[in-house]
Design a protein around this motif. Structure first.
Motif, PDB file in Angstrom:
ATOM      1  N   ARG A   1       0.820  -1.217   0.000  1.00  0.00           N
ATOM      2  CA  ARG A   1       0.000   0.000   0.000  1.00  0.00           C
ATOM      3  C   ARG A   1       0.856   1.270   0.000  1.00  0.00           C
ATOM      4  O   ARG A   1       0.364   2.341  -0.339  1.00  0.00           O
ATOM      5  N   ARG A   2       2.127   1.146   0.376  1.00  0.00           N
ATOM      6  CA  ARG A   2       2.985   2.327   0.453  1.00  0.00           C
ATOM      7  C   ARG A   2       3.202   2.930  -0.929  1.00  0.00           C
ATOM      8  O   ARG A   2       3.242   2.226  -1.932  1.00  0.00           O
ATOM      9  N   GLU A   3       3.352   4.229  -0.954  1.00  0.00           N
ATOM     10  CA  GLU A   3       3.420   4.965  -2.220  1.00  0.00           C
ATOM     11  C   GLU A   3       4.535   4.453  -3.124  1.00  0.00           C
ATOM     12  O   GLU A   3       4.339   4.251  -4.322  1.00  0.00           O
ATOM     13  N   VAL A   4       5.726   4.223  -2.553  1.00  0.00           N
ATOM     14  CA  VAL A   4       6.839   3.787  -3.391  1.00  0.00           C
ATOM     15  C   VAL A   4       6.576   2.413  -3.990  1.00  0.00           C
ATOM     16  O   VAL A   4       6.910   2.152  -5.158  1.00  0.00           O
ATOM     17  N   MET A   5       5.918   1.528  -3.229  1.00  0.00           N
ATOM     18  CA  MET A   5       5.640   0.189  -3.744  1.00  0.00           C
ATOM     19  C   MET A   5       4.541   0.227  -4.802  1.00  0.00           C
ATOM     20  O   MET A   5       4.603  -0.501  -5.798  1.00  0.00           O
ATOM     21  N   GLN A   6       3.536   1.055  -4.583  1.00  0.00           N
ATOM     22  CA  GLN A   6       2.508   1.232  -5.621  1.00  0.00           C
ATOM     23  C   GLN A   6       3.153   1.723  -6.914  1.00  0.00           C
ATOM     24  O   GLN A   6       2.848   1.241  -8.008  1.00  0.00           O
TER      25      GLN A   6
END
Length: 616
Positions: free
Chosen positions: A134-139
């Motif tokens: 869910r984290r921005e970098v992973m998205q």
């Protein structure tokens, strides 16, 4: 109105002011400003600020909401005050006053926070991967991966390739790693294998006349994990073509990969002139077959300057057959502290040390020592010009080999004041790996590497065979299915001199592509395997399908495979493949989220006719 949303959390702007909207997403962050609740509501597309005060009919329910609860809200779009506009997000000019709330999914206490940049142990991140993602970098990383794959597919179709699927359950076929075996229920005691690559099938397609094939192919290998390698499975852009030379393959794949890096590289420079470097030269110059050409350091052989010199270690070493001394130039590295650090690095790599020379302006200390006078006298002589100043070489090696040899080394390496050189000697295979790593460390520490660039090089002319120093046995050094340069005639000569039509593409220190022009003639294949100690019967047994097909008019063909995971890792500026793979395994090849591998049930084993033998 739709049951869950009228807009995504990235769509609202000033044109929606006054509208009644419905949003669904996750509570990213909750802020209480004097009785007014501000919530950043997040979905896959973006973020919208929603607020609630005691005038809202659902204020009491909103007070219970916590981070990562999944909620639906209805509300009215309002314009933010000018001084409160958030220009960093598309919805930053507006906010939504909440009139209604539905909790779609409450969240327990979180094992890791999605908001913020906190670091968590890898075990925690993999066990709760659904939260980590869910984290921005992973998205962003996963969207990038999807976009890269789509771009690859489009570029291949534009080149008149078609995508065909190859089997996942097949026969065991050695490709340089361990197979994952699958027991057969219908054929007790026999096993299928998950394919290490679609190698044999794509070659059979060429025999079948399909001319151009590609696939975004899953590959399965039971390997020890590394940061740039998965321990279980990975994806590659796999392609094969008929009636092609090595250069044809290069000319086909370069625009595909170059285009992908230009499209998704974030403005970083993408080299367009891809060098072709022989395997032997790559090992000699860079200590590896996957050099990082952003680093300008190029190692050189300097054996002639140490043969018969006063440095006994190298001089005696060079009396042995097959030995040499190589220099690693270090522009701007000419300080004793840095040289000592690199010497310590070599010791950490298991070597006794690493000799060095560095060049500096002549000092009063060295003049005093040379002439046997006091330092103050030497200072005066340098100042008056009575003693000529200039450059001098320093370090233990310089003293041992003398000024003439030292100067010859400096001129060969093109170094000057403030520079250094490091030296390793012995049989190249014994020290090349350390030399390559030392080159990388020197380049990084001295800030010589152009970080804002993708540098590509084809590594060619791989040896087909190698000899075990202990047993004297000949075996394949690289891909056994590669066509030898020179064909059967080459195989009738010195096997260690045979080079294959095999190639790798290196980029920034990683191998991105591997491929070859294939050996499509059975008699040449049998001869190659015979030299490596495999009889014709064994070749037919292990590769029967391919050998049989080659008897029926096999065309010359070749291809390659590009690692999707590594390409995305470079584009995302990550150091670990697990940052760009949706559900990766741990370093121990375990799926901590799904608890795999797991113990089989007894009835499953019985059905397959298997028994697990406990390990001591």
């Amino acid at each position: 109105m739709h049951a869950f949303r009228s807009h995504t959390c990235a769509e609202l702007n000033k044109s929606n002011v006054g509208d009644t909207v419905r949003l669904s997403g996750w509570v990213h962050r909750v802020r209480d400003h004097g009785g007014i609740l501000f919530i950043d509501l997040r979905d896959h597309y973006g973020m919208t600020q929603v607020l609630c005060d005691p005038d809202s009919p659902v204020f009491a329910e909103m007070e219970k909401v916590r981070s990562e609860w999944c909620i639906r809200i209805d509300g009215n779009v309002k314009a933010r005050d000018e001084d409160l506009v958030n220009s960093k997000i598309p919805t930053g000019e507006v906010e939504v006053f909440v009139r209604d709330l539905e909790v779609l999914g409450a969240a327990d206490e979180l094992p890791l926070m999605v908001f913020g940049d906190q670091e968590y142990p890898e075990e925690t991140r993999l066990k709760y991967r659904f939260l980590d993602l869910r984290r921005e970098v992973m998205q962003g990383n996963m969207k990038l991966r999807s976009d890269v794959v789509m771009s690859m597919r489009k570029r291949m179709w534009d080149l008149d390739f078609r995508e065909y699927q190859t089997p996942i359950i097949t026969a065991s076929s050695p490709e340089g790693a361990r197979d994952f075996l699958v027991p057969s229920r219908l054929h007790p005691g026999k096993f299928y294998a998950l394919p290490q690559a679609p190698q044999q099938f794509k070659q059979l397609m060429m025999v079948a006349g399909f001319d151009k094939y590609f696939q975004i192919a899953p590959c399965f290998r039971d390997e020890d994990p590394r940061a740039d390698r998965s321990p279980t499975d990975f994806y590659q852009l796999d392609l094969e073509m008929s009636f092609v030379t090595q250069q044809d393959v290069f000319d086909t794949i370069q625009p595909v990969l170059q285009g992908v890096f230009e499209e998704f590289g974030g403005g970083r420079k993408v080299d367009t002139n891809w060098a072709q470097i022989s395997y032997a030269d790559s090992a000699k110059w860079y200590g590896t077959d996957k050099p990082d050409l952003r680093n300008p350091i190029k190692m050189q052989v300097v054996s002639e300057h140490f043969a018969g010199s006063g440095f006994a270690i190298f001089a005696k070493l060079l009396e042995q057959e097959g030995t040499e001394v190589r220099a690693i130039p270090a522009p701007t590295g000419g300080g004793r502290k840095f040289c000592d650090r690199m010497n310590k690095f070599a010791q950490e790599q298991g070597l006794p040390g690493m000799g060095y020379i560095f060049w500096r302006d002549k000092t009063a200390d060295s003049v005093a020592q040379e002439l046997g006078i006091k330092v103050k006298e030497a200072q005066a002589m340098l100042k008056s010009g009575e003693v000529e100043g200039g450059m001098e070489a320093a370090g233990p090696l310089a003293k041992n080999i003398g000024p003439e040899r030292t100067e010859a080394i400096r001129q060969q390496l093109g170094l000057g004041v403030g520079d250094a050189a490091f030296f390793l000697g012995g049989k190249p295979k014994a020290f090349e790996g350390v030399a390559g790593r030392a080159r990388d460390v020197i380049g990084k520490e001295l800030k010589l590497i152009d970080e804002d660039r993708f540098a590509f090089a084809w590594i060619v002319d791989f040896p087909i065979f190698e000899m075990d120093d202990e047993t004297g046995k000949l075996d394949f050094d690289h891909n056994p299915f590669s066509m030898p340069q020179g064909g059967m005639e080459a195989l009738n000569g010195d096997p260690l001199a045979v080079r294959g039509w095999q190639y790798d593409l290196a980029c920034n220190g990683y191998e991105l592509v591997s491929g070859a022009i294939r050996n499509h003639q059975p008699e040449i294949m049998f001869k190659a395997f015979e030299l490596a100690g495999y009889g014709e019967d064994e070749v037919r047994k292990r590769f029967g399908g391919m050998v049989n097909a080659f008897k029926y008019g096999a065309p010359p063909h070749g291809g390659c495979a590009a690692g999707v995971d590594r390409i995305v890792m470079l584009l995302a500026d990550q150091q670990n493949l697990r940052e760009v793979v949706m559900f990766p395994m741990s370093q121990r090849a375990e799926d901590l989220m799904m608890n795999a591998p797991s113990d089989p049930m007894s009835d499953q084993l019985m059905e397959l006719g298997l028994r697990v033998i406990p390990q001591d």
